[in-house]
Design an enzyme around this catalytic site. Structure first.
Site, PDB file in Angstrom:
ATOM      1  N   THR A  71       0.823  -1.106   0.005  1.00 56.91           N
ATOM      2  CA  THR A  71      -0.072   0.111  -0.176  1.00 56.91           C
ATOM      3  C   THR A  71       0.890   1.271  -0.087  1.00 56.91           C
ATOM      4  O   THR A  71       2.315   1.244  -0.144  1.00 56.91           O
ATOM      5  CB  THR A  71      -0.887   0.077   1.158  1.00 56.91           C
ATOM      6  N   LYS A  75       3.383   1.530  -3.978  1.00 56.38           N
ATOM      7  CA  LYS A  75       2.745   0.737  -5.118  1.00 56.38           C
ATOM      8  C   LYS A  75       3.260   0.856  -6.197  1.00 56.38           C
ATOM      9  O   LYS A  75       3.228   0.044  -7.062  1.00 56.38           O
ATOM     10  CB  LYS A  75       1.137   1.211  -5.276  1.00 56.38           C
ATOM     11  N   ASN A 160      -7.316  17.758 -11.714  1.00 62.22           N
ATOM     12  CA  ASN A 160      -6.331  17.558 -10.725  1.00 62.22           C
ATOM     13  C   ASN A 160      -5.600  19.213 -10.106  1.00 62.22           C
ATOM     14  O   ASN A 160      -6.097  19.994 -11.192  1.00 62.22           O
ATOM     15  CB  ASN A 160      -5.173  16.691 -11.245  1.00 62.22           C
TER      16      ASN A 160
END
Ligand code: ATR
Length: 282
Positions: A71, A75, A160
Site C-alpha cells: 500500500t 505501489k 487535478n
C-alpha cells in the site's frame, strides 16, 4: 494457486506493507475471509519505510511468506521488484498484491477490479455509458482508469490540482479510450456527471481542495476512494452539493482484498457477508 494447507495444519503467512500502515483494516478483513473459507493463514501489519522496502520484501519471501499486499507509498516502486507483472498491474504502473511462487515474485493490481465490483455488484451503478469525473491524478487514479475505460463509459475526465499530472495520465491511457484532463477550476459543467470519484489524498491529510460543486446534479453518484469511521470531507461535501448518493470506499477495500485472497488461495470469499461485519465494526 496455492496448495491447501488445512490438512497439514501449517499456517501460511501474508501481510500488508505500507508507511504508515497502523490504520489498515486489511488484517481484519483477511481474518474474516480466512474464517469464512477455512483457509489456514495469518496476516500481519508491516510498517516499512521506502528505503527498507526491498530488504523487507526479500526477507518476508526468504522466511516463507506466501504473499503481500502493498500500500501507500510503495505501489509504484514495488513494480521494480516483480519478476512477473499482470496485465492490469502493467497498465496501472502499480502493484497492490504480491504472490511468491517458486522463488519468483508475481505482481498484480486488484484496486480497479475492486472498485468495479463495488460499483456494479454492491451498489448497482452502471459504468457503461456513464459520464465520469475523477478528482486526482496520483497512484490511486492510475489504478482505476484502465478498468473503468474497459467498461466503456461515454466520457472520462481527470481533474487535478496540478494540470501536468492529469495530462500525463490522460496521455498514458489515450489508447484505451477518450480521457481528457483539466484543473478543478476548469471542469466543464455543460454536461452533468453520472459518477464523480475522489481519488485525491487531500481528505486523508485534512485538506479540502476547490472541488467543482457545480459538476454535481441530483443524479450524480459520488464515490470517495478514501474511507473512515466518520464521513470523509469529500463525502460530506458531495452530499451538501446535492449528489444523489455519496459513499466511501469500504466496498472497494473489501473487494480488492477478496481478489488478492483469490490470487493467493484460489478461493473467492463472500464479500457481502464481510462488508456487513465491517460496517457493524464501524
Ligand atoms: P501519489 O503518491 O499516489 O501520487 P499523492 O502525492 O498523495 O499520492 O497525491 C495523490 C493525489 O491527491 C494527487 O492528484 C494530488 O494532487 P497533485 O498531483 O496536484 O499533487 C492530490 N492531492 C493531494 N493533496 C491535495 C490537496 N490538498 N489539494 C488537491 N489535491 C491534492
Amino acid at each position: 494457486m496455492s496448495e491447501s494447507n488445512t490438512e497439514t495444519g501449517t499456517i501460511d503467512r501474508y501481510g500488508v506493507m505500507g508507511y504508515p500502515v497502523s490504520h489498515s483494516r486489511s488484517p481484519v478483513i483477511h481474518r474474516l475471509f480466512a474464517l469464512q473459507t477455512r483457509e489456514n493463514i495469518q496476516y500481519e501489519l508491516l510498517q516499512v519505510s521506502p528505503e527498507k522496502l526491498e530488504t523487507a520484501v526479500r526477507q518476508f519471501q526468504r522466511t516463507g511468506g506466501k504473499g503481500l499486499n502493498i500500500t501507500v507509498p510503495h505501489k509504484t516502486e514495488i513494480t521494480k521488484l516483480c519478476d512477473h507483472l499482470s496485465e492490469r498491474a502493467t497498465t496501472a504502473g502499480a502493484v497492490n498484491t504480491l504472490a511468491f511462487r517458486g522463488g519468483e515474485v508475481y505482481g498484480d493490481n486488484t484496486d480497479g477490479i475492486g472498485l468495479l465490483r463495488d460499483l456494479a455488484v454492491n451498489l448497482g451503478i452502471a459504468v457503461e455509458g456513464a459520464r465520469i469525473l475523477i478528482l486526482g491524478a496520483g497512484g490511486a487514479t492510475r489504478g482505476i482508469v484502465g478498468p473503468l475505460l474497459e467498461m466503456q463509459p461515454t466520457s472520462l475526465i481527470i481533474a487535478n490540482r496540478s494540470l501536468d499530472r492529469a495530462e500525463e495520465l490522460a496521455a498514458h491511457f489515450s489508447q484505451s479510450g477518450t480521457v481528457t484532463a483539466c484543473r478543478f477550476e476548469a471542469v466543464s459543467i455543460a454536461e452533468k456527471y453520472d459518477l464523480i470519484i475522489n481519488a485525491t489524498s487531500a481528505g486523508v491529510k485534512g485538506e479540502m481542495p476547490p472541488y467543482p460543486a457545480a459538476a454535481i446534479s441530483d443524479s450524480t453518484f459520488c464515490y470517495d476512494l478514501s474511507y473512515g469511521l466518520k464521513p470523509t470531507p469529500f463525502s460530506v461535501w458531495a452530499r451538501e452539493a446535492g449528489a444523489a448518493r455519496s459513499v466511501m470506499g469500504w466496498g472497494m477495500l473489501v473487494e480488492q482484498a477478496a481478489e488478492s485472497f483469490r490470487i493467493w488461495r484460489g478461493v473467492r470469499p463472500d464479500t457481502a457477508a464481510v462488508l456487513k461485519q465491517m460496517s457493524i465494526a464501524a
